[in-house]
Design an enzyme around this catalytic site. Structure first.
Site, mmCIF file in Angstrom:
data_model
loop_
_atom_site.group_PDB
_atom_site.id
_atom_site.type_symbol
_atom_site.label_atom_id
_atom_site.label_comp_id
_atom_site.label_asym_id
_atom_site.label_seq_id
_atom_site.Cartn_x
_atom_site.Cartn_y
_atom_site.Cartn_z
ATOM 1 N N LYS A 72 -54.962 -77.027 24.384
ATOM 2 C CA LYS A 72 -54.929 -76.122 25.550
ATOM 3 C C LYS A 72 -56.309 -75.497 25.787
ATOM 4 C CE LYS A 72 -54.657 -72.067 25.076
ATOM 5 N NZ LYS A 72 -53.590 -71.184 24.739
ATOM 6 N N CYS A 99 -52.404 -74.476 21.019
ATOM 7 C CA CYS A 99 -53.668 -73.724 21.132
ATOM 8 C C CYS A 99 -54.904 -74.603 21.290
ATOM 9 C CB CYS A 99 -53.889 -72.859 19.895
ATOM 10 S SG CYS A 99 -52.414 -72.115 19.222
ATOM 11 N N GLU A 124 -51.502 -69.681 31.719
ATOM 12 C CA GLU A 124 -52.646 -70.467 31.243
ATOM 13 C C GLU A 124 -52.698 -71.831 31.924
ATOM 14 O OE1 GLU A 124 -53.364 -68.553 26.810
ATOM 15 O OE2 GLU A 124 -52.286 -70.443 26.927
ATOM 16 N N GLU A 141 -70.371 -53.433 26.494
ATOM 17 C CA GLU A 141 -71.007 -52.122 26.301
ATOM 18 C C GLU A 141 -70.216 -51.023 27.026
ATOM 19 O OE1 GLU A 141 -74.828 -51.297 28.313
ATOM 20 O OE2 GLU A 141 -74.561 -53.187 29.379
ATOM 21 N N TYR A 153 -47.323 -66.458 28.902
ATOM 22 C CA TYR A 153 -48.567 -67.059 28.405
ATOM 23 C C TYR A 153 -48.775 -68.474 28.946
ATOM 24 C CZ TYR A 153 -49.263 -63.963 24.220
ATOM 25 O OH TYR A 153 -49.500 -62.944 23.352
ATOM 26 N N CYS A 210 -49.832 -75.793 17.170
ATOM 27 C CA CYS A 210 -51.179 -75.285 17.455
ATOM 28 C C CYS A 210 -52.188 -76.418 17.617
ATOM 29 C CB CYS A 210 -51.620 -74.327 16.347
ATOM 30 S SG CYS A 210 -53.335 -73.841 16.507
ATOM 31 N N HIS A 230 -77.164 -53.716 25.505
ATOM 32 C CA HIS A 230 -77.378 -53.865 26.934
ATOM 33 C C HIS A 230 -78.234 -55.076 27.253
ATOM 34 C CE1 HIS A 230 -77.699 -52.428 31.029
ATOM 35 N NE2 HIS A 230 -78.997 -52.679 30.976
HETATM 36 P P1 NDP Z 1 -43.104 -66.206 27.372
HETATM 37 O O1 NDP Z 1 -42.017 -65.552 26.646
HETATM 38 O O2 NDP Z 1 -44.499 -65.668 27.259
HETATM 39 O O3 NDP Z 1 -42.753 -66.270 28.920
HETATM 40 C C1 NDP Z 1 -41.554 -66.828 29.361
HETATM 41 C C2 NDP Z 1 -41.489 -66.731 30.872
HETATM 42 O O4 NDP Z 1 -40.352 -67.447 31.334
HETATM 43 C C3 NDP Z 1 -41.339 -65.307 31.374
HETATM 44 O O5 NDP Z 1 -42.099 -65.142 32.551
HETATM 45 C C4 NDP Z 1 -39.851 -65.197 31.667
HETATM 46 O O6 NDP Z 1 -39.532 -64.326 32.714
HETATM 47 C C5 NDP Z 1 -39.543 -66.612 32.146
HETATM 48 N N1 NDP Z 1 -38.144 -66.964 31.975
HETATM 49 C C6 NDP Z 1 -37.433 -66.980 30.821
HETATM 50 N N2 NDP Z 1 -36.180 -67.367 31.051
HETATM 51 C C7 NDP Z 1 -36.082 -67.611 32.379
HETATM 52 C C8 NDP Z 1 -35.031 -68.022 33.222
HETATM 53 N N3 NDP Z 1 -33.803 -68.287 32.758
HETATM 54 N N4 NDP Z 1 -35.279 -68.151 34.548
HETATM 55 C C9 NDP Z 1 -36.517 -67.885 35.041
HETATM 56 N N5 NDP Z 1 -37.548 -67.492 34.290
HETATM 57 C C10 NDP Z 1 -37.338 -67.349 32.969
HETATM 58 O O7 NDP Z 1 -43.029 -67.743 26.909
HETATM 59 P P2 NDP Z 1 -44.048 -68.929 27.008
HETATM 60 O O8 NDP Z 1 -43.200 -70.144 27.097
HETATM 61 O O9 NDP Z 1 -45.076 -68.701 28.052
HETATM 62 O O10 NDP Z 1 -44.777 -68.884 25.594
HETATM 63 C C11 NDP Z 1 -44.012 -68.900 24.393
HETATM 64 C C12 NDP Z 1 -44.755 -68.218 23.292
HETATM 65 O O11 NDP Z 1 -45.828 -69.034 22.849
HETATM 66 C C13 NDP Z 1 -45.406 -66.906 23.660
HETATM 67 O O12 NDP Z 1 -44.526 -65.833 23.619
HETATM 68 C C14 NDP Z 1 -46.485 -66.792 22.630
HETATM 69 O O13 NDP Z 1 -45.928 -66.234 21.479
HETATM 70 C C15 NDP Z 1 -46.879 -68.227 22.357
HETATM 71 N N6 NDP Z 1 -48.126 -68.595 23.068
HETATM 72 C C16 NDP Z 1 -49.277 -67.923 22.813
HETATM 73 C C17 NDP Z 1 -50.461 -68.246 23.445
HETATM 74 C C18 NDP Z 1 -51.707 -67.482 23.166
HETATM 75 O O14 NDP Z 1 -51.780 -66.809 22.151
HETATM 76 N N7 NDP Z 1 -52.714 -67.553 24.038
HETATM 77 C C19 NDP Z 1 -50.516 -69.325 24.429
HETATM 78 C C20 NDP Z 1 -49.246 -69.952 24.650
HETATM 79 C C21 NDP Z 1 -48.111 -69.589 23.982
HETATM 80 P P3 NDP Z 1 -39.417 -62.724 32.491
HETATM 81 O O15 NDP Z 1 -40.844 -62.266 32.283
HETATM 82 O O16 NDP Z 1 -38.818 -62.257 33.758
HETATM 83 O O17 NDP Z 1 -38.554 -62.542 31.282
#
Ligand code: NDP
Length: 443
Positions: free
Chosen positions: A48, A45, A178, A437, A174, A40, A432
């Site tokens: 970022k 976080c 982002e 709102e 995510y 984080c 407002h």
């Molecule tokens: P996510 O699980 O959110 O997303 C992973 C992405 O990678 C999905 O789009 C998935 O596709 C794709 N993917 C996974 N495997 C493959 C593959 N073999 N080939 C192609 N595409 C693939 O993970 P992130 O890495 O973005 O984030 C990890 C975690 O970190 C989040 O789940 C969250 O808990 C935390 N986080 C939170 C934030 C916040 O609160 N703002 C900010 C950043 C991270 P598909 O959708 O098709 O499965």
């Protein structure tokens, strides 16, 4: 025993647990092989969000003339932004180090490895503990494809002197979304590649579509239905191979999920139940070994900073102050800091229909261009949405896309958590003019 509690991992969960346990009078040591602060603070976080703020100036500057401001030659010095972000991270790292010292928690630098169920080794040192907490978090997961090691993961972004001029981002979650927005805002040409047909799959579909539209309007090239199969260097460019299609850019970023960081822990020596993705725990964060516990991303429950902190504190209270609180993993508000921003608490429309049936759900929504965007007459439209259980009138989902969505949904989460009904929302007088709102005026 050397200590009452030995914590492995000084990230959000480990720091929270160790300081709380020390406050209860326990003798505590914490092991960290990297920088204190964890994902984080050091590579997640915090840096970022600072980059999000930096990247938002592009649109603000573009809109400034409609508010009478003449802005000329506005250029972002990305190297300076990255340097400033690193300085702030260093400052926070220092604060965390001081906080540990002040709490009387001993920091042991190095990587911990189990010797047996009560002993952990760091370098040559053996530490014996009555209670052990594993809070080592997760690591970005690279795609297992030829050349996968050539690409970047999110950790790499924070170590750069400058950003590349073009990037291909793999993933639709995510981190991918982002960073697509951050880098686009900072003038990087962004192509984002997803294997599915939409971004942000876990979120309410309509909300994700609103973000998608906004991102496309900002110039991000979203490509759906592409599965990467390889990565290679070609003339100094990284080439992402997706079957027939080859996508070239300065850099490929893999944002394809994170996985529990279990390497080197030697969990087998202590007989701790786990698989590749997580350490198994019960609702009190206890593993199959009764004096060994785990919190945060390493347990792969809800992988968010505030959850890890809450789990860590609840555990310390239970071990050293007779606490009995069970952390509620339901109704956790979350935000995706895209442009436009998305935030959400409770059930998506699809999830609510699954649970209550089509007739059991009522949807209320407002989609509009905010007053803030009226003079520029451009920019993403806001979408506010309430998902209501028909039988009880209870608001079971509250969702938003638009400016400050995270700030607004954080407060709405209190009402939703208390079981507020749509009538409760309607009875609340509007503030407002504001965006939020609409949550209390929508029909
Ligand atoms: P996510 O699980 O959110 O997303 C992973 C992405 O990678 C999905 O789009 C998935 O596709 C794709 N993917 C996974 N495997 C493959 C593959 N073999 N080939 C192609 N595409 C693939 O993970 P992130 O890495 O973005 O984030 C990890 C975690 O970190 C989040 O789940 C969250 O808990 C935390 N986080 C939170 C934030 C916040 O609160 N703002 C900010 C950043 C991270 P598909 O959708 O098709 O499965």
């Amino acid at each position: 025993m050397d200590v009452d509690l030995l914590v492995i991992g000084a990230g959000s969960g480990g720091l929270a647990a160790s300081k709380r346990a020390a406050r209860h009078g326990a003798k505590v040591a914490i092991i960290e092989g990297d920088r204190v602060g964890g994902t984080c603070v050091i590579r997640g976080c915090v840096p970022k969000k600072l980059l999000v703020y930096g990247s938002e100036y592009r649109e603000l500057i573009a809109e400034a003339p409609s508010f009478g401001w003449a802005v000329q030659d506005a250029l972002c010095n990305r190297a300076m932004l990255l340097e400033n972000v690193r300085s702030e991270v260093n400052r926070l790292n220092g604060i965390h180090l001081k906080a540990l010292e002040k709490a009387g928690v001993e920091l042991i630098s190095g990587w911990g490895s189990f010797v047996d169920a009560h002993t952990v080794k760091v370098g040559e040192r053996l530490i014996c503990a009555s209670q052990i907490l594993i809070a080592v978090g997760g690591r970005p997961q690279r795609l297992s494809m030829p050349g996968g090691e050539l690409g970047w993961v999110s950790d790499d972004l924070f170590n750069q002197k400058d950003f590349p001029d073009s990037i291909t981002i793999v993933g639709g979650g995510y981190i991918a979304c982002e960073f697509a927005c951050i880098l686009n805002g900072l003038g990087v040409a962004v192509t984002q590649v997803m294997r599915g047909d939409r971004i942000l799959k876990g979120f309410d579909r309509e909300l994700a579509e609103a973000v998608q539209e906004g991102m496309q309007e900002l110039g991000i090239n979203l490509r759906f239905g592409l599965q990467p199969t390889g990565l290679q260097m070609n003339d100094g460019q990284m080439e992402l191979i997706c079957g027939e299609e080859h996508l070239s850019a300065d850099v490929v970023l893999q944002a394809t999920g994170r996985r529990a960081f279990l390497e080197g822990l030697n969990l087998e020596a202590a007989g701790i139940d786990h698989d590749q993705h997580r350490i198994f725990v019960d609702q009190h964060h206890r593993t199959n070994i009764s004096h060994i516990h785990a919190v945060g991303d390493v347990t792969d429950r809800v992988n968010l900073t505030p959850v890890a902190i809450d789990e860590g504190r609840a555990l310390a209270d239970a071990l050293f102050a007779g606490g009995t609180r069970v952390v509620d993993h339901d109704l956790i508000a979350t935000a995706v800091f895209t442009q436009p921003e998305l935030a959400s608490v409770g059930l998506s429309e699809d999830k609510a229909r699954e649970r209550f049936g089509d007739e059991g759900v009522r949807i209320h929504r407002a989609r509009f261009r905010s007053l803030r965007q009226s003079l520029p007459a451009r920019g993403p439209r806001c979408l506010l949405k309430l998902v209501v259980e028909q039988a009880t009138d209870r608001v079971v989902g509250c969702h938003m896309v638009g400016s400050h969505a995270g700030e607004i949904i954080q407060m709405a989460a209190i009402a939703v958590g208390m079981g507020a009904t749509k009538a409760d929302f309607d009875r609340t007088m509007a503030l407002h003019p504001s965006i939020s709102e609409e949550f209390v005026t929508m029909g």
